[in-house]
Motif scaffolding. Structure first.
Motif, short mmCIF file in Angstrom:
data_model
loop_
_atom_site.label_atom_id
_atom_site.label_comp_id
_atom_site.label_asym_id
_atom_site.label_seq_id
_atom_site.Cartn_x
_atom_site.Cartn_y
_atom_site.Cartn_z
N ASN A 188 0.84 -1.20 0.00
CA ASN A 188 0.00 0.00 0.00
C ASN A 188 0.88 1.25 0.00
O ASN A 188 2.11 1.16 -0.01
N SER A 189 0.23 2.43 0.04
CA SER A 189 0.97 3.69 -0.09
C SER A 189 1.29 4.35 1.24
O SER A 189 1.83 5.47 1.25
N ASP A 190 0.99 3.73 2.35
CA ASP A 190 1.33 4.30 3.66
C ASP A 190 2.85 4.32 3.80
O ASP A 190 3.49 3.27 3.79
N PHE A 191 3.43 5.51 3.96
CA PHE A 191 4.89 5.60 3.98
C PHE A 191 5.49 4.94 5.21
O PHE A 191 6.67 4.58 5.22
N SER A 221 4.33 0.55 4.19
CA SER A 221 4.06 0.31 2.77
C SER A 221 3.97 -1.16 2.41
O SER A 221 3.42 -1.52 1.38
N SER A 222 4.53 -2.01 3.26
CA SER A 222 4.35 -3.45 3.09
C SER A 222 3.78 -3.98 4.40
O SER A 222 4.50 -4.50 5.24
#
Length: 266
Positions: A166-169, A172-173
């Protein structure tokens, strides 16, 4: 010469503030100081489950209370968050848990995997994604669910790892461990005097009651008691039983045609 730029590149979500300080030989305004502020926007993934017996409200009602949350990088499975599927019968059993992805951030959260949720690990084939998230780009504050099924192929502890790119910094994994235990029923037959009747026995044995001795034809009968015991952890499901062989018509079995024997029971 006097022109300059200020670039704002937030490293975290929320308000970010600083001061600009310009030194010069201006006797009245050195240093020249002014404040600047910007707001960092970010997606924020959180995962929880209804598999531990909690409803959707129980988890999201507190909005991050921690109850039922699945931690990113979590390796130890728990019944509280649904990552521990418990005991499941290897012979035809399965268990399904529903997990929810919540974007608690301030901008959309793209799920970047193809498929969005994937599984790997030592016994990954015993776990499957039976439903992928219904959307792959979650607006701020929105929810999407996916379902995992545990269908053990062997006895004992079975483990795997779930991945959500996903794009959550910060995550992200997003990944977490899942676990289940495969169990089976194990039938034991006890004859006269609780002596074991071995599976596959071909020679009748007087000690366990499989030898009935000699009787007058058509005028007498002899009854020997036998007991089915379940030594396994799963419920033993009994089907129809009968005698077979050249003289099977001389024997009658009174066992019920169907029945369940719980673990450790007879």
């Amino acid at each position: 010469v006097g022109a300059f730029e200020i670039v704002f590149r937030p490293t975290a979500a929320g308000a970010r503030a600083a001061q600009v300080v310009i030194n010069s030989d201006d006797a009245e305004k050195s240093p020249f100081v002014f404040g600047i502020v910007g707001v960092g926007l970010a997606a924020d993934i959180q995962v929880g489950s209804q598999g531990g017996g909690k409803g959707l409200f129980d988890w999201f009602g507190g909005r991050g209370s921690g109850q039922g949350n699945v931690g990113n990088g979590q390796t130890g499975a728990s019944s509280e968050d649904g990552t521990d599927f418990g005991e499941v019968d290897v012979n035809g059993g399965s268990k399904e848990h529903t997990f929810w992805i919540w974007n608690k951030g301030s901008i959309s959260l793209p799920l970047r995997g193809n498929p969005p949720v994937r599984i790997d690990g030592p016994q990954a084939s015993d776990f499957s994604v039976t439903r992928q998230p219904g959307m792959t780009n979650l607006p701020a504050g929105s929810l999407a669910n996916f379902k995992l099924r545990f269908d053990p192929s062997d006895v004992g502890e079975r483990t795997a790892t779930v991945h959500i790119a996903n794009s959550d910094f910060n995550s992200s994994s997003f990944e977490f461990g899942v676990k289940g235990i495969g169990i089976v029923a194990r039938m034991q037959v006890l004859g006269v005097g609780d002596h074991v009747v071995p599976d596959g026995q071909t020679q009748a044995n007087a000690a366990n009651g499989t030898t009935f001795g000699s009787l007058d034809v058509n005028t007498s009968e002899r009854v020997h008691p036998f007991t089915v015991h379940n030594l396994g952890q799963a419920t033993l499901h009994l089907g129809p039983s009968s005698a077979s062989g050249p003289q099977a018509d001389a024997f009658r079995i009174s066992m019920p045609t169907h029945g369940d024997v719980a673990s450790g029971a007879s």
